[in-house]
Write an enzyme that holds these catalytic residues in place. Structure first.
Site, PDB file in Angstrom:
ATOM      1  N   HIS A 113       0.671  -1.300  -0.057  1.00 19.30           N
ATOM      2  CA  HIS A 113       0.059  -0.111  -0.156  1.00 19.30           C
ATOM      3  C   HIS A 113       0.913   1.226  -0.044  1.00 19.30           C
ATOM      4  O   HIS A 113       2.051   1.354   0.368  1.00 19.30           O
ATOM      5  CB  HIS A 113      -0.848   0.152   1.293  1.00 19.30           C
ATOM      6  CG  HIS A 113      -1.942  -0.916   1.326  1.00 19.30           C
ATOM      7  ND1 HIS A 113      -1.463  -2.144   2.082  1.00 19.30           N
ATOM      8  CD2 HIS A 113      -3.093  -1.093   1.198  1.00 19.30           C
ATOM      9  CE1 HIS A 113      -2.615  -2.952   2.366  1.00 19.30           C
ATOM     10  NE2 HIS A 113      -3.441  -2.482   1.591  1.00 19.30           N
ATOM     11  N   ASP A 168       2.149   1.591   3.493  1.00 21.74           N
ATOM     12  CA  ASP A 168       3.155   0.712   3.949  1.00 21.74           C
ATOM     13  C   ASP A 168       4.723   1.296   3.467  1.00 21.74           C
ATOM     14  O   ASP A 168       5.469   0.910   4.465  1.00 21.74           O
ATOM     15  CB  ASP A 168       3.221  -0.537   3.436  1.00 21.74           C
ATOM     16  CG  ASP A 168       1.771  -1.307   3.366  1.00 21.74           C
ATOM     17  OD1 ASP A 168       0.788  -1.034   4.435  1.00 21.74           O
ATOM     18  OD2 ASP A 168       1.252  -1.886   2.611  1.00 21.74           O
ATOM     19  N   MET A 175       2.705  -5.812  -7.678  1.00 21.50           N
ATOM     20  CA  MET A 175       1.116  -5.178  -7.379  1.00 21.50           C
ATOM     21  C   MET A 175       1.245  -4.241  -6.409  1.00 21.50           C
ATOM     22  O   MET A 175       2.232  -4.065  -5.641  1.00 21.50           O
ATOM     23  CB  MET A 175       0.271  -6.351  -6.943  1.00 21.50           C
ATOM     24  CG  MET A 175      -0.961  -6.033  -6.377  1.00 21.50           C
ATOM     25  SD  MET A 175      -1.209  -5.381  -4.771  1.00 21.50           S
ATOM     26  CE  MET A 175      -1.761  -6.772  -3.883  1.00 21.50           C
ATOM     27  N   GLU A 210     -11.234  -6.333  -4.969  1.00 22.38           N
ATOM     28  CA  GLU A 210     -11.055  -7.238  -3.906  1.00 22.38           C
ATOM     29  C   GLU A 210     -12.280  -7.041  -3.028  1.00 22.38           C
ATOM     30  O   GLU A 210     -12.515  -6.091  -2.569  1.00 22.38           O
ATOM     31  CB  GLU A 210      -9.824  -7.057  -3.091  1.00 22.38           C
ATOM     32  CG  GLU A 210      -9.870  -8.237  -1.998  1.00 22.38           C
ATOM     33  CD  GLU A 210      -8.498  -7.976  -1.322  1.00 22.38           C
ATOM     34  OE1 GLU A 210      -7.549  -7.734  -1.802  1.00 22.38           O
ATOM     35  OE2 GLU A 210      -8.556  -8.667  -0.095  1.00 22.38           O
ATOM     36  N   LYS A 270     -15.057  -8.003  -0.112  1.00 26.44           N
ATOM     37  CA  LYS A 270     -15.210  -8.630   1.414  1.00 26.44           C
ATOM     38  C   LYS A 270     -16.579  -8.197   1.930  1.00 26.44           C
ATOM     39  O   LYS A 270     -16.949  -7.310   1.689  1.00 26.44           O
ATOM     40  CB  LYS A 270     -14.004  -8.191   2.191  1.00 26.44           C
ATOM     41  CG  LYS A 270     -13.743  -8.687   3.624  1.00 26.44           C
ATOM     42  CD  LYS A 270     -12.597  -7.978   4.266  1.00 26.44           C
ATOM     43  CE  LYS A 270     -12.442  -8.618   5.640  1.00 26.44           C
ATOM     44  NZ  LYS A 270     -11.404  -7.973   6.270  1.00 26.44           N
ATOM     45  N   GLU A 272      -9.890 -13.304  -2.457  1.00 26.21           N
ATOM     46  CA  GLU A 272      -9.282 -13.662  -1.177  1.00 26.21           C
ATOM     47  C   GLU A 272     -10.007 -14.832  -0.627  1.00 26.21           C
ATOM     48  O   GLU A 272     -10.992 -14.686  -0.338  1.00 26.21           O
ATOM     49  CB  GLU A 272      -8.909 -12.480  -0.179  1.00 26.21           C
ATOM     50  CG  GLU A 272      -8.421 -13.056   0.887  1.00 26.21           C
ATOM     51  CD  GLU A 272      -7.988 -12.015   1.974  1.00 26.21           C
ATOM     52  OE1 GLU A 272      -7.610 -10.774   1.497  1.00 26.21           O
ATOM     53  OE2 GLU A 272      -8.155 -11.846   3.128  1.00 26.21           O
ATOM     54  N   HIS A 297     -12.012 -14.005   2.679  1.00 24.65           N
ATOM     55  CA  HIS A 297     -13.190 -13.279   2.391  1.00 24.65           C
ATOM     56  C   HIS A 297     -14.222 -14.075   1.712  1.00 24.65           C
ATOM     57  O   HIS A 297     -15.584 -13.620   2.374  1.00 24.65           O
ATOM     58  CB  HIS A 297     -12.829 -12.103   1.533  1.00 24.65           C
ATOM     59  CG  HIS A 297     -11.781 -10.999   2.105  1.00 24.65           C
ATOM     60  ND1 HIS A 297     -11.194 -10.035   1.197  1.00 24.65           N
ATOM     61  CD2 HIS A 297     -11.115 -11.147   3.238  1.00 24.65           C
ATOM     62  CE1 HIS A 297     -10.302  -9.543   2.123  1.00 24.65           C
ATOM     63  NE2 HIS A 297     -10.101 -10.122   3.172  1.00 24.65           N
ATOM     64  N   ASP A 356      -5.401 -13.405  -3.564  1.00 26.75           N
ATOM     65  CA  ASP A 356      -4.860 -13.498  -2.337  1.00 26.75           C
ATOM     66  C   ASP A 356      -5.327 -14.503  -1.519  1.00 26.75           C
ATOM     67  O   ASP A 356      -6.579 -14.962  -1.313  1.00 26.75           O
ATOM     68  CB  ASP A 356      -5.772 -12.429  -1.514  1.00 26.75           C
ATOM     69  CG  ASP A 356      -5.028 -10.786  -1.894  1.00 26.75           C
ATOM     70  OD1 ASP A 356      -4.153 -10.686  -2.738  1.00 26.75           O
ATOM     71  OD2 ASP A 356      -5.529  -9.656  -1.093  1.00 26.75           O
ATOM     72  N   ASP A 392     -12.115 -11.721  10.088  1.00 24.53           N
ATOM     73  CA  ASP A 392     -11.209 -12.076   9.172  1.00 24.53           C
ATOM     74  C   ASP A 392      -9.557 -12.419   9.793  1.00 24.53           C
ATOM     75  O   ASP A 392      -9.213 -11.763  10.414  1.00 24.53           O
ATOM     76  CB  ASP A 392     -10.904 -10.824   8.533  1.00 24.53           C
ATOM     77  CG  ASP A 392      -9.887 -10.821   7.336  1.00 24.53           C
ATOM     78  OD1 ASP A 392      -9.337 -12.105   6.897  1.00 24.53           O
ATOM     79  OD2 ASP A 392      -9.516  -9.833   6.961  1.00 24.53           O
ATOM     80  N   ASP A 406      -6.869 -14.291   8.290  1.00 24.99           N
ATOM     81  CA  ASP A 406      -5.715 -14.139   7.474  1.00 24.99           C
ATOM     82  C   ASP A 406      -4.637 -15.324   7.889  1.00 24.99           C
ATOM     83  O   ASP A 406      -3.508 -14.895   8.123  1.00 24.99           O
ATOM     84  CB  ASP A 406      -5.237 -12.627   7.591  1.00 24.99           C
ATOM     85  CG  ASP A 406      -5.808 -11.749   6.847  1.00 24.99           C
ATOM     86  OD1 ASP A 406      -6.748 -12.119   5.887  1.00 24.99           O
ATOM     87  OD2 ASP A 406      -5.897 -10.561   7.010  1.00 24.99           O
ATOM     88  N   ASP A 423      -1.715 -13.090   1.244  1.00 22.22           N
ATOM     89  CA  ASP A 423      -2.479 -12.025   2.005  1.00 22.22           C
ATOM     90  C   ASP A 423      -2.691 -12.619   3.381  1.00 22.22           C
ATOM     91  O   ASP A 423      -3.769 -12.758   3.705  1.00 22.22           O
ATOM     92  CB  ASP A 423      -3.528 -11.252   1.419  1.00 22.22           C
ATOM     93  CG  ASP A 423      -3.738 -10.063   2.177  1.00 22.22           C
ATOM     94  OD1 ASP A 423      -3.037  -9.775   3.079  1.00 22.22           O
ATOM     95  OD2 ASP A 423      -4.902  -9.340   1.736  1.00 22.22           O
TER      96      ASP A 423
END
Ligand code: GLT
Ligand code: MN
Ligand code: MN
Length: 389
Positions: free
Chosen positions: A55, A58, A89, A182, A184, A218, A221, A246, A256, A258, A288
């Protein structure tokens, strides 16, 4: 002995936010120290990843000065060239800052919507600068807690307007970049618009440049929504829209999580890997996910290695399934076809329709046939459990 060392052609990637996750949750603070983007790239290099995604924030904190941003970029670029990692990406953080508490592109506040567009254009520039070819949109705040607050139709219209604007921006700048949306169903918002990959596919068809836009499904999700993930991926693939993926894992009916890829539902992960390998999906396999909160950075490396190792083991199992004589003869039996019905399939014509109406079927006999799926599934389980050589 099989070799499960990750190779560049596996295209295993991680987000800076995945291995950089410090274990903050709604009940507890960070358990791992901060690492810079360059340090995280080196960690990923050590475990054998192919690429790193980010991102905007990030990489560059939202309040960094231009000279701080330049210094971070310089260090990051050096780490990429030292490790050989690429950036396939990039994406925008449109969810952390308080300004986005009621959405970005769907906010009721026009200044927030305009700021979200500006932030995304800058983030696209940053992603392209590092070579990204895919740009992900995850609208974590694009939703509601109370539907008194917003029009659901207007929110879709606003999302469409934003996507159309940003597609034109990419065209105008002559960037070689595709968008991957994406979905969710909820979290962090009570409910999020376009909650599944299927909703996203329908939304994409209404855009001005649908050819530039695909999906980034994902695992977690869709599992949160109780959906068969592989089926959604297959539908996206069939529509030519599987631009990114993802990978992680998730118990249904929970927040979530992950989790490390394949750590919860091995069978679902197997069918997913088998699908991706069978159709020769050649995009990134992006993990992810993040490690348990119990771990230090050695544990984070175990987590990252585990994601890639499980993928490769399942890929090997998929090869074994495809080569298994008994599995293949069962599949041949299941799909046996004498061709006598071919005359009725394909494009409609009136003669076909009347011929089909006259055809007689032994419905009872057709319904009596056992399909042997129990045996087939047990063979699959035997392969997965490693007792079938
Ligand atoms: C966030 C989210 C992920 C998205 C990332 C991209 S951010 O971690 O939970 O599913 O893919 O914005
Ligand atoms: Mn994701
Ligand atoms: Mn997630």
């Amino acid at each position: 002995m099989s070799d499960y060392t990750p190779k560049p052609q596996n295209k295993f990637t991680f987000g800076l936010w995945t291995v950089g996750n410090r274990g903050v949750d709604p009940f507890g603070s960070a358990v791992r120290e901060h690492k810079s983007p360059a340090e995280l790239v080196r960690l990923l290099g050590e475990v054998g990843a192919y690429g790193v995604n980010f991102h905007d924030n990030d990489l560059i904190p939202i309040d960094a000065t231009p000279s701080e941003a330049e210094a971070i970029k310089r260090e990051f670029r050096k780490a990429l060239s030292d490790t050989g990692l690429v950036v396939p990406m990039a994406t925008t953080n449109l969810f952390s800052d308080p300004v986005f508490k009621d959405g970005a592109f769907t906010s009721n506040d026009s200044k927030v919507r305009a700021y979200a567009l500006q932030k995304t254009m800058n983030a696209i520039d940053l992603g392209v600068e590092f070579g990204a070819k895919t740009y992900v949109f995850w609208g974590g705040r694009e939703g509601t807690e109370t539907d008194s607050s917003k029009s659901a139709v207007k929110s879709i219209e606003r999302s469409r307007e934003a996507m159309n604007f940003l597609c034109e921006y990419v065209i105008d700048k002559k960037y070689d970049l595709k968008f991957a949306l994406e979905a969710k169903p909820n979290e962090p918002r009570g409910d999020i618009y376009n909650p599944t990959t299927g909703h996203m596919l329908a939304f994409i068809a209404t855009l001005d440049h649908p050819e530039m836009v695909g999906v980034n499904p994902e695992v977690a999700h869709e599992h949160m929504a109780g959906i068969n993930f592989m089926h959604g991926v297959a539908q996206a693939w069939e529509a030519g829209k599987l631009f990114h993926i993802d990978l992680n894992d998730q118990y249904p009916g929970r927040y979530d999580q992950d989790l490390r890829f394949g750590s919860r539902d091995i069978k679902a992960a197997f069918y997913l890997v088998k699908f991706l390998e069978d159709v020769k999906y050649d995009g990134s396999r992006h993990f992810d996910a993040h490690s348990y909160r119990t771990e230090d950075y050695e544990g984070v490396k175990d987590f990252a290695r585990g994601c890639m190792r499980t993928y490769m083991i399942l890929k090997e199992k998929a090869g074994q399934f495809n080569a298994d004589q008994e599995v293949q003869s069962l599949l041949a039996e299941i799909n046996a076809d004498d061709g006598s019905m071919n005359q009725y399939f394909g494009k409609y014509d009136a003669k076909k329709a009347s011929g089909l109406k006259e055809q007689s079927f032994d419905r009872v006999a057709l319904g009596k046939r056992g399909l042997r799926y129990e045996r087939l599934d047990q063979l699959t389980i035997d392969i997965l459990l490693g007792i079938r050589k």
